[in-house]
Design a protein around this motif. Structure first.
Motif, PDB file in Angstrom:
ATOM      1  N   ILE A  73      21.865  31.894  34.257  1.00  0.00           N
ATOM      2  CA  ILE A  73      22.131  30.442  34.114  1.00  0.00           C
ATOM      3  C   ILE A  73      22.193  29.515  35.557  1.00  0.00           C
ATOM      4  CG2 ILE A  73      24.326  29.093  33.719  1.00  0.00           C
ATOM      5  CD1 ILE A  73      25.331  31.481  31.888  1.00  0.00           C
ATOM      6  N   LEU A  74      22.347  30.084  36.657  1.00  0.00           N
ATOM      7  CA  LEU A  74      22.273  29.408  37.636  1.00  0.00           C
ATOM      8  C   LEU A  74      20.772  29.060  38.360  1.00  0.00           C
ATOM      9  CD1 LEU A  74      24.607  31.360  40.278  1.00  0.00           C
ATOM     10  CD2 LEU A  74      24.794  28.847  39.449  1.00  0.00           C
ATOM     11  N   ARG A  75      19.802  29.807  37.804  1.00  0.00           N
ATOM     12  CA  ARG A  75      18.233  29.668  38.025  1.00  0.00           C
ATOM     13  C   ARG A  75      17.912  28.615  37.025  1.00  0.00           C
ATOM     14  NH1 ARG A  75      14.933  29.661  42.343  1.00  0.00           N
ATOM     15  NH2 ARG A  75      12.876  29.813  41.468  1.00  0.00           N
ATOM     16  N   VAL A  76      18.327  28.552  35.900  1.00  0.00           N
ATOM     17  CA  VAL A  76      17.940  27.548  34.865  1.00  0.00           C
ATOM     18  C   VAL A  76      18.657  26.257  35.386  1.00  0.00           C
ATOM     19  CG1 VAL A  76      18.237  26.494  32.745  1.00  0.00           C
ATOM     20  CG2 VAL A  76      17.957  28.901  32.692  1.00  0.00           C
ATOM     21  N   ALA A  77      19.737  26.242  35.759  1.00  0.00           N
ATOM     22  CA  ALA A  77      20.406  25.156  36.131  1.00  0.00           C
ATOM     23  C   ALA A  77      19.714  24.524  37.490  1.00  0.00           C
ATOM     24  CB  ALA A  77      21.889  25.103  36.582  1.00  0.00           C
ATOM     25  N   HIS A  78      19.279  25.512  38.324  1.00  0.00           N
ATOM     26  CA  HIS A  78      18.417  24.931  39.672  1.00  0.00           C
ATOM     27  C   HIS A  78      17.172  24.385  39.125  1.00  0.00           C
ATOM     28  CE1 HIS A  78      16.967  25.161  43.638  1.00  0.00           C
ATOM     29  NE2 HIS A  78      15.646  25.932  43.075  1.00  0.00           N
ATOM     30  N   LEU A  79      16.348  25.295  38.424  1.00  0.00           N
ATOM     31  CA  LEU A  79      15.201  24.617  37.902  1.00  0.00           C
ATOM     32  C   LEU A  79      14.989  23.433  37.173  1.00  0.00           C
ATOM     33  CD1 LEU A  79      13.584  28.001  36.459  1.00  0.00           C
ATOM     34  CD2 LEU A  79      12.963  26.910  38.463  1.00  0.00           C
ATOM     35  N   ARG A  80      16.112  23.052  36.500  1.00  0.00           N
ATOM     36  CA  ARG A  80      16.261  21.947  35.704  1.00  0.00           C
ATOM     37  C   ARG A  80      17.155  20.817  36.573  1.00  0.00           C
ATOM     38  NH1 ARG A  80      12.129  22.143  33.353  1.00  0.00           N
ATOM     39  NH2 ARG A  80      11.953  23.551  31.307  1.00  0.00           N
ATOM     40  N   ASP A  81      17.465  21.185  37.725  1.00  0.00           N
ATOM     41  CA  ASP A  81      18.345  20.113  38.305  1.00  0.00           C
ATOM     42  C   ASP A  81      19.606  19.646  37.778  1.00  0.00           C
ATOM     43  OD1 ASP A  81      18.726  18.873  41.000  1.00  0.00           O
ATOM     44  OD2 ASP A  81      17.543  17.020  40.330  1.00  0.00           O
ATOM     45  N   SER A  82      20.238  20.663  37.153  1.00  0.00           N
ATOM     46  CA  SER A  82      21.276  20.075  36.267  1.00  0.00           C
ATOM     47  C   SER A  82      22.554  20.114  37.330  1.00  0.00           C
ATOM     48  CB  SER A  82      21.504  21.017  35.030  1.00  0.00           C
ATOM     49  OG  SER A  82      22.574  20.634  34.369  1.00  0.00           O
ATOM     50  N   THR A  83      22.995  19.186  37.663  1.00  0.00           N
ATOM     51  CA  THR A  83      24.110  18.989  38.632  1.00  0.00           C
ATOM     52  C   THR A  83      25.398  19.478  37.920  1.00  0.00           C
ATOM     53  OG1 THR A  83      23.131  17.317  39.888  1.00  0.00           O
ATOM     54  CG2 THR A  83      25.575  17.410  40.051  1.00  0.00           C
ATOM     55  N   TYR A  84      25.487  19.320  36.683  1.00  0.00           N
ATOM     56  CA  TYR A  84      26.600  19.591  35.807  1.00  0.00           C
ATOM     57  C   TYR A  84      26.666  20.775  35.804  1.00  0.00           C
ATOM     58  CZ  TYR A  84      30.149  19.203  32.109  1.00  0.00           C
ATOM     59  OH  TYR A  84      31.418  19.288  31.439  1.00  0.00           O
ATOM     60  N   GLU A  85      25.722  21.613  35.357  1.00  0.00           N
ATOM     61  CA  GLU A  85      25.738  23.140  35.046  1.00  0.00           C
ATOM     62  C   GLU A  85      25.984  23.856  36.356  1.00  0.00           C
ATOM     63  OE1 GLU A  85      22.161  24.307  33.194  1.00  0.00           O
ATOM     64  OE2 GLU A  85      22.959  23.872  31.161  1.00  0.00           O
ATOM     65  N   LEU A  86      25.282  23.314  37.753  1.00  0.00           N
ATOM     66  CA  LEU A  86      25.429  23.759  38.713  1.00  0.00           C
ATOM     67  C   LEU A  86      26.966  23.800  39.402  1.00  0.00           C
ATOM     68  CD1 LEU A  86      22.250  22.526  40.540  1.00  0.00           C
ATOM     69  CD2 LEU A  86      22.590  25.086  40.171  1.00  0.00           C
ATOM     70  N   GLN A  87      27.555  22.538  39.067  1.00  0.00           N
ATOM     71  CA  GLN A  87      29.280  22.576  39.319  1.00  0.00           C
ATOM     72  C   GLN A  87      29.766  23.622  38.468  1.00  0.00           C
ATOM     73  OE1 GLN A  87      30.775  18.680  38.738  1.00  0.00           O
ATOM     74  NE2 GLN A  87      30.483  18.022  40.748  1.00  0.00           N
ATOM     75  N   GLN A  88      29.797  23.662  37.179  1.00  0.00           N
ATOM     76  CA  GLN A  88      30.249  24.672  36.504  1.00  0.00           C
ATOM     77  C   GLN A  88      30.051  26.009  36.806  1.00  0.00           C
ATOM     78  OE1 GLN A  88      32.492  23.899  34.157  1.00  0.00           O
ATOM     79  NE2 GLN A  88      32.443  21.649  34.398  1.00  0.00           N
ATOM     80  N   HIS A  89      28.889  26.367  37.086  1.00  0.00           N
ATOM     81  CA  HIS A  89      28.510  27.924  37.100  1.00  0.00           C
ATOM     82  C   HIS A  89      28.611  28.275  38.416  1.00  0.00           C
ATOM     83  CE1 HIS A  89      28.212  28.828  32.950  1.00  0.00           C
ATOM     84  NE2 HIS A  89      27.870  27.621  32.828  1.00  0.00           N
ATOM     85  N   ARG A  90      28.362  27.603  39.428  1.00  0.00           N
ATOM     86  CA  ARG A  90      28.629  27.915  40.906  1.00  0.00           C
ATOM     87  C   ARG A  90      30.023  28.556  40.941  1.00  0.00           C
ATOM     88  NH1 ARG A  90      24.644  26.331  44.953  1.00  0.00           N
ATOM     89  NH2 ARG A  90      26.285  27.053  46.435  1.00  0.00           N
ATOM     90  N   ARG A  91      31.024  27.599  40.337  1.00  0.00           N
ATOM     91  CA  ARG A  91      32.284  28.172  40.528  1.00  0.00           C
ATOM     92  C   ARG A  91      32.812  29.457  39.706  1.00  0.00           C
ATOM     93  NH1 ARG A  91      32.502  22.844  41.238  1.00  0.00           N
ATOM     94  NH2 ARG A  91      34.241  21.789  42.296  1.00  0.00           N
TER      95      ARG A  91
END
Length: 180
Positions: A73-91
């Motif tokens: 999930i973190l890799r997908v969020a990074h590749l897609r530059d999804s700030t929303y997913e990164l905020q949720q999933h980094r936590r």
């Protein structure tokens, strides 16, 4: 995301009682007054109720470990530059044993020092899946050495789910839930 939401997060009237209650429970889970993604998607009442069980299954009870799921999930969020997913999933990833250093290595890519072989192949397979819409025979073979058949199927659905979710969040311009 500084652009205004294309579909503003709804409340009780827009979501209906069931989806509103689900969104409130979700908000409590992330310790926020609202869970913007649920408050947007919940406005399509039946589709939300259809999507939610698959999403929850992949995130909470799937065949992949929670650590492995967060790597993907973190890799997908990074590749897609999804700030929303990164905020949720980094936590969430931190609570699942994926610390800040490991997250940095995930973002740096499969050649990053300090990754396990399993993390490296998950990242490589995720990169191929998201970028080329498939996984090469070499990468599939390496992935198959780490995952069972059900886990391989789940990997594909997990990567596809979060890739599609990133596109949906970006297109709808779902507001962030956290000020950072």
């Amino acid at each position: 995301m500084s652009n205004p939401a294309r579909i503003a997060p709804g409340g009780f009237k827009e979501l209906g009682p069931l989806n509103w209650a689900i969104a409130k429970i979700g908000a409590r889970g992330i310790r926020r007054p609202r869970f913007s993604l649920m408050n947007v998607l919940g406005q399509h009442r039946l589709l939300f109720l259809t999507w939610l069980p698959l999403s929850a299954h992949l995130l909470y009870v799937g065949k992949l470990s929670r650590h492995d799921a967060e790597v993907v999930i973190l890799r997908v969020a990074h590749l897609r530059d999804s700030t929303y997913e990164l905020q949720q999933h980094r936590r969430l990833a931190r609570s699942r044993g994926v610390d800040a250093d490991t997250q940095a290595r995930i973002f740096a890519g499969p050649d990053s020092e300090g990754l396990t072989d399993r993390e490296r192949v998950l990242i490589t397979a995720t990169d191929e899946f998201v970028v080329t819409r498939g996984v090469s025979p070499e990468t599939w073979q390496a992935l198959s050495a780490h995952l069972t058949k059900p886990q391989l199927i789940e990997f594909c659905l997990l990567a596809a789910q979060y890739d599609g979710l990133a596109a949906t969040i970006t297109t709808l311009q779902v507001p962030l839930d956290f000020p950072d």
